[in-house]
Design a protein around this motif. Structure first.
Motif, PDB file in Angstrom:
ATOM      1  N   THR A   1       0.827  -1.211   0.000  1.00  0.00           N
ATOM      2  CA  THR A   1       0.000   0.000   0.000  1.00  0.00           C
ATOM      3  C   THR A   1       0.860   1.260   0.000  1.00  0.00           C
ATOM      4  OG1 THR A   1      -0.143  -0.153   2.413  1.00  0.00           O
ATOM      5  CG2 THR A   1      -1.949  -1.103   1.147  1.00  0.00           C
ATOM      6  N   VAL A   2       2.045   1.187   0.620  1.00  0.00           N
ATOM      7  CA  VAL A   2       2.949   2.345   0.613  1.00  0.00           C
ATOM      8  C   VAL A   2       3.447   2.609  -0.805  1.00  0.00           C
ATOM      9  CG1 VAL A   2       4.955   3.398   1.712  1.00  0.00           C
ATOM     10  CG2 VAL A   2       3.669   1.633   2.923  1.00  0.00           C
TER      11      VAL A   2
ATOM     12  N   ALA B   1       0.612   4.147  -2.854  1.00  0.00           N
ATOM     13  CA  ALA B   1       0.388   5.536  -2.443  1.00  0.00           C
ATOM     14  C   ALA B   1       1.487   6.450  -2.970  1.00  0.00           C
ATOM     15  CB  ALA B   1       0.311   5.621  -0.919  1.00  0.00           C
ATOM     16  N   GLY B   2       2.738   5.974  -2.924  1.00  0.00           N
ATOM     17  CA  GLY B   2       3.847   6.790  -3.403  1.00  0.00           C
ATOM     18  C   GLY B   2       3.799   7.023  -4.894  1.00  0.00           C
TER      19      GLY B   2
ATOM     20  N   ARG C   1       1.208   6.903  -6.899  1.00  0.00           N
ATOM     21  CA  ARG C   1       0.086   7.777  -7.252  1.00  0.00           C
ATOM     22  C   ARG C   1       0.366   9.221  -6.846  1.00  0.00           C
ATOM     23  NH1 ARG C   1      -4.978   4.489  -4.869  1.00  0.00           N
ATOM     24  NH2 ARG C   1      -6.216   6.120  -5.877  1.00  0.00           N
ATOM     25  N   ALA C   2       1.110   9.415  -5.757  1.00  0.00           N
ATOM     26  CA  ALA C   2       1.407  10.771  -5.294  1.00  0.00           C
ATOM     27  C   ALA C   2       2.264  11.539  -6.288  1.00  0.00           C
ATOM     28  CB  ALA C   2       2.110  10.719  -3.932  1.00  0.00           C
TER      29      ALA C   2
ATOM     30  N   ALA D   1       7.668   6.143   0.676  1.00  0.00           N
ATOM     31  CA  ALA D   1       7.196   7.203   1.573  1.00  0.00           C
ATOM     32  C   ALA D   1       7.745   8.561   1.136  1.00  0.00           C
ATOM     33  CB  ALA D   1       7.623   6.895   3.004  1.00  0.00           C
TER      34      ALA D   1
ATOM     35  N   VAL E   1       5.515   9.962  -1.453  1.00  0.00           N
ATOM     36  CA  VAL E   1       4.311  10.571  -0.866  1.00  0.00           C
ATOM     37  C   VAL E   1       4.627  11.966  -0.360  1.00  0.00           C
ATOM     38  CG1 VAL E   1       2.600  10.376   0.973  1.00  0.00           C
ATOM     39  CG2 VAL E   1       3.335   8.333  -0.258  1.00  0.00           C
TER      40      VAL E   1
ATOM     41  N   GLY F   1       5.344  14.407  -3.557  1.00  0.00           N
ATOM     42  CA  GLY F   1       4.180  14.771  -4.355  1.00  0.00           C
ATOM     43  C   GLY F   1       4.535  15.003  -5.816  1.00  0.00           C
TER      44      GLY F   1
ATOM     45  N   LEU G   1       3.038   9.977   6.539  1.00  0.00           N
ATOM     46  CA  LEU G   1       2.276   8.733   6.427  1.00  0.00           C
ATOM     47  C   LEU G   1       1.958   8.155   7.806  1.00  0.00           C
ATOM     48  CD1 LEU G   1       3.666   6.666   3.415  1.00  0.00           C
ATOM     49  CD2 LEU G   1       1.330   7.429   3.788  1.00  0.00           C
TER      50      LEU G   1
ATOM     51  N   PRO H   1      -8.874   7.142   0.434  1.00  0.00           N
ATOM     52  CA  PRO H   1      -7.404   7.257   0.432  1.00  0.00           C
ATOM     53  C   PRO H   1      -6.796   7.257   1.821  1.00  0.00           C
ATOM     54  CG  PRO H   1      -8.369   8.761  -1.162  1.00  0.00           C
ATOM     55  CD  PRO H   1      -9.516   8.169  -0.403  1.00  0.00           C
TER      56      PRO H   1
ATOM     57  N   GLU I   1      -3.709   4.926   3.370  1.00  0.00           N
ATOM     58  CA  GLU I   1      -2.550   5.576   3.976  1.00  0.00           C
ATOM     59  C   GLU I   1      -2.393   5.160   5.436  1.00  0.00           C
ATOM     60  OE1 GLU I   1      -2.818   9.760   3.442  1.00  0.00           O
ATOM     61  OE2 GLU I   1      -2.676   9.673   1.250  1.00  0.00           O
TER      62      GLU I   1
END
Length: 425
Positions: free
Chosen positions: A24-25, A28-29, A31-32, A76, A79, A82, A134, A315, A319
């Protein structure tokens, strides 16, 4: 028979724990920094396959249990950084450059020594600043989506107390169940469940090289490769560091156009495969790391389904699961940052600037945190190296003796494999 199957079972557990604890990290990263759902799924597949191939090659070539994973602190960092000017292609270009730098560190030991020369408090503080956003997600999730977040956090707490290795995978299972119970099945209608490779032509600009590629290289080296090597040395192995850097750096370069951000030596999963639980005979434990590599590559085939599931969830819930996976790594990084009293203020400055997420001249906070902490450390050292003031009159003989200063650091990011999950664990 049990002796033969023991390292295989250890490898299967290593792969399952590694994937479930922090995929999941990674999503998330990616997509960020601008990846679409399809590109993020491709990136997860790429780092799984690249990590698996590296582990198989290193294990078979050197007969040492050299576990390989993706860089969770690196994800991370994505994330925290960005989206950057230039979007996803520029991020892919930064992944490629970071991988090339890892290869260079394997070819030229002086570069590796230069990274190791970064003071531990500054490196730990930068990593802590990267992880902090995070790690606050579970708190935000409890406030924003309590109906979903409370069961996840409770599951994590119970498993963390009684079966720590399975705490994050267990929390993920509860999160999946919560999503399934609250989301219509029709939500998966347009999702890609089969693995698809989405290639992206890399692009480059100065801000991405300084603000993403360089910090990604430093975080991967300091928080992944060096601790991973320390774990193996702690179990009595003499792993070839240069060969490991060349293999993982090269696979990072190959995986980058498909969205893979970083491949490196594992730390916690290295302990699962290299310890006595994998096999009583140290010469047989490489089977565990090779099995883990094969398992991780196969688990990557589920990247499409994993991404579709993540896309259905709020989301902040995803996270939150990622933040739970990183709490141990945050604790280790903070311990390393504050362990040396002389560098404590410089470390705090590094942490604050990095955690602020400030972007200046298109460059993210991780780089400016390093710069600010380095300047602060340099100023303090110059002051301490300056002219010595006259000594005051000596204390009376009856004054109590001054307490002895603390001994050498006992905990550091680079040498504490048990401090927390700092890789794809």
């Amino acid at each position: 028979m049990a002796g033969r199957s023991q390292p295989v079972l250890a490898g299967v557990v290593t792969a399952l724990v590694g994937f479930a604890s922090s995929f999941t990290v990674v999503l998330a990263g990616l997509r960020a920094v601008g990846a679409s759902d399809a590109q993020a799924a491709s990136g997860l597949l790429a780092v799984c396959v690249a990590s698996g191939l590296s582990a198989v090659w290193l294990g078979l070539r050197h007969r040492i249990p050299m576990s390989v994973a993706w860089s969770t602190p690196g994800a991370a960092l994505l994330v925290a950084t960005g989206a950057m000017p230039g979007g996803w292609p520029v991020a892919v270009g930064a992944f490629l450059v970071s991988g090339a730098l890892i290869v260079a560190a394997g070819l030229f030991p002086a570069l590796g020594r230069a990274v190791a020369a970064i003071p531990r408090p500054i490196a730990g503080a930068m990593l802590a600043g990267v992880l902090l956003p995070l790690c606050t997600a579970p708190v935000r999730a409890l406030v924003e989506v309590p109906r979903l977040a409370v069961p996840v956090v409770l599951a994590w707490l119970l498993l963390h107390r009684f079966a720590r290795r399975w705490a994050v995978p267990g929390a993920l299972v509860v999160a999946v169940a919560a999503i399934a119970l609250t989301t219509p099945v029709s939500g998966l209608g347009g999702a890609r469940l089969l693995p698809v490779v989405e290639l992206t032509a890399p692009a480059w600009n100065v801000s991405a090289m300084v603000g993403l590629a360089l910090p990604l290289f430093l975080v991967t080296m300091a928080a992944q490769n060096v601790p991973g090597m320390a774990v193996l040395v702690g179990y009595g192995y003499r792993p070839p560091f240069g060969a490991a850097l060349r293999a993982t750096g090269l696979t990072t370069v190959v995986a980058a156009p498909a969205g893979g951000h970083a491949v490196n030596l594992a730390a916690i999963t290295a302990a699962l495969a290299a310890g006595p639980d994998a096999h009583p005979d140290p010469d047989r434990r490489w089977i565990a790391s090779v099995t883990a590599g094969i398992g991780l590559a196969l688990l990557g085939l589920g990247a499409g389904a994993a991404t579709a599931l993540v896309a259905l969830a709020p989301p902040v819930l995803i996270e939150a699961v990622a933040g739970l996976a990183l709490l141990g790594a945050l604790a280790t990084a903070l311990t390393s940052a504050l362990a040396e009293p002389a560098a404590r203020e410089a470390a705090v400055v590094t942490f604050v600037v990095t955690a602020s997420g400030v972007a200046l001249l298109g460059v993210g906070g991780a780089f400016w945190g390093l710069v600010a902490g380095g300047v602060m450390l340099l100023l303090f050292r110059r002051r301490s190296d300056g002219p010595t003031a006259p000594e005051p009159p000596s204390e009376p003989a009856t004054a109590p003796p001054r307490p002895a200063s603390p001994g050498p650091d006992s905990v550091a990011v680079a040498s504490s494999p048990s401090g927390g999950r700092a890789d794809g664990d």
